[in-house]
Write a protein that holds these residues in place. Structure first.
Motif, PDB file in Angstrom:
ATOM      1  N   GLY A   1      34.444 -82.332 -20.460  1.00  0.00           N
ATOM      2  CA  GLY A   1      35.610 -83.196 -20.336  1.00  0.00           C
ATOM      3  C   GLY A   1      36.247 -83.089 -18.976  1.00  0.00           C
TER       4      GLY A   1
ATOM      5  N   CYS B   1      36.444 -86.318 -15.761  1.00  0.00           N
ATOM      6  CA  CYS B   1      37.637 -86.944 -15.197  1.00  0.00           C
ATOM      7  C   CYS B   1      37.720 -86.723 -13.697  1.00  0.00           C
ATOM      8  N   SER B   2      36.689 -86.171 -13.092  1.00  0.00           N
ATOM      9  CA  SER B   2      36.718 -85.873 -11.665  1.00  0.00           C
ATOM     10  C   SER B   2      35.461 -86.374 -10.997  1.00  0.00           C
TER      11      SER B   2
ATOM     12  N   ALA C   1      39.367 -92.679 -23.017  1.00  0.00           N
ATOM     13  CA  ALA C   1      39.931 -91.387 -23.405  1.00  0.00           C
ATOM     14  C   ALA C   1      40.236 -91.387 -24.899  1.00  0.00           C
TER      15      ALA C   1
ATOM     16  N   MET D   1      45.363 -81.013 -20.645  1.00  0.00           N
ATOM     17  CA  MET D   1      44.421 -82.083 -20.964  1.00  0.00           C
ATOM     18  C   MET D   1      44.551 -82.417 -22.455  1.00  0.00           C
TER      19      MET D   1
ATOM     20  N   SER E   1      43.946 -85.026 -24.171  1.00  0.00           N
ATOM     21  CA  SER E   1      42.898 -85.853 -24.764  1.00  0.00           C
ATOM     22  C   SER E   1      41.608 -85.702 -23.967  1.00  0.00           C
TER      23      SER E   1
ATOM     24  N   PRO F   1      38.842 -86.832 -21.604  1.00  0.00           N
ATOM     25  CA  PRO F   1      38.828 -87.861 -20.566  1.00  0.00           C
ATOM     26  C   PRO F   1      37.812 -88.961 -20.868  1.00  0.00           C
ATOM     27  N   ALA F   2      38.017 -90.100 -20.256  1.00  0.00           N
ATOM     28  CA  ALA F   2      37.090 -91.215 -20.432  1.00  0.00           C
ATOM     29  C   ALA F   2      35.706 -90.837 -19.901  1.00  0.00           C
ATOM     30  N   THR F   3      34.680 -91.367 -20.547  1.00  0.00           N
ATOM     31  CA  THR F   3      33.301 -91.192 -20.095  1.00  0.00           C
ATOM     32  C   THR F   3      32.887 -92.441 -19.321  1.00  0.00           C
TER      33      THR F   3
END
Length: 239
Positions: A25, A29-30, A102, A115, A117, A119-121
């Protein structure tokens, strides 16, 4: 053993991954870190090229992007018969992910306080080429992501499944993942070859070579011979 089933597991980030889910996760997000520059057979292959090819590739084969497992095994000094496909598996399969927004962490999963939730994939393009080496199903998986430095992390559940890797070992591998142009084996029984491939433009590519986790082990495809064969495959990649 199809790519879409594996990718579905990848996207859900199962609770059984525990701490590794947190690593995945955080990475998703990075886009900082290694930008994918460096040497490697895929220096001319971009995310867009992988995705567009995956959209139209024939599932009867041959494997796209110049990938030739028989030649890679020969180059690694492995003398075993190779045929395309396997029982109940077509030679080529693909999965095109549109990304996942997310979402809440799985019930009971621990996560960093900052964090709340998952993070979006990002979107993805996944191509799987299946072969039979001797009597054992073997697969090449190529994953392309349009963001830098996260493809290995996104592939961690796949690596865990096919490499029989424990959570602590997988976390260690994620924290010291291959740089672009590098090929490494997974910890433990060294049964997954992982090649980080230098991409053209923005994006991240990773190639793995694995045996069917449920089949009898092909002894020639573990350890250093597996690493060399994976390295040979990465060097073959071309648009």
């Amino acid at each position: 053993m199809t790519a879409d089933r594996t990718t579905a597991k990848m996207r859900r980030v199962p609770a059984l991954l525990g701490a590794v889910g947190i690593v995945l996760g955080a990475a998703a997000c990075s886009s900082s870190g290694d930008s994918g520059s460096g040497s490697g057979g895929g220096g001319k292959l971009s995310y867009d090229q992988v995705r567009s090819t995956a959209q139209g590739v024939a599932k009867s084969g041959p494997c796209p992007f110049g990938l030739d497992l028989a030649a890679a095994l020969k180059g690694a000094g492995i003398d075993r018969p190779v045929t395309a496909g396997a029982k109940d598996e077509q030679p080529v399969d693909t999965d095109l992910g549109d990304g996942v927004p997310a979402q809440d962490w799985p019930a009971g999963a621990s996560h960093p306080a900052g964090m709340p939730s998952m993070p979006a994939t990002p979107p993805s393009a996944w191509v799987t080429c299946t072969y039979t080496v001797g009597s054992t199903p073997v697969r090449i998986d190529l994953l392309a992501i349009p963001q830098n430095d996260i493809a290995v992390n996104i592939m961690l559940p796949h690596i865990q499944r096919f490499g029989n890797v424990g959570v602590d070992q997988l976390t260690q591998f994620a924290n010291d993942k291959p740089k672009a142009g590098e090929t490494r084996l997974t910890p433990g029984d060294a049964s997954v070859g992982v090649a980080r491939v230098a991409a053209k433009g923005k994006g991240d590519l990773v190639l793995t070579l694995t045996q069917d986790a449920d089949a009898a082990v092909e002894p020639s495809l573990v350890g250093e011979p597996l690493r060399k064969a994976t390295e040979q495959l990465a060097a073959q990649l071309r648009p």
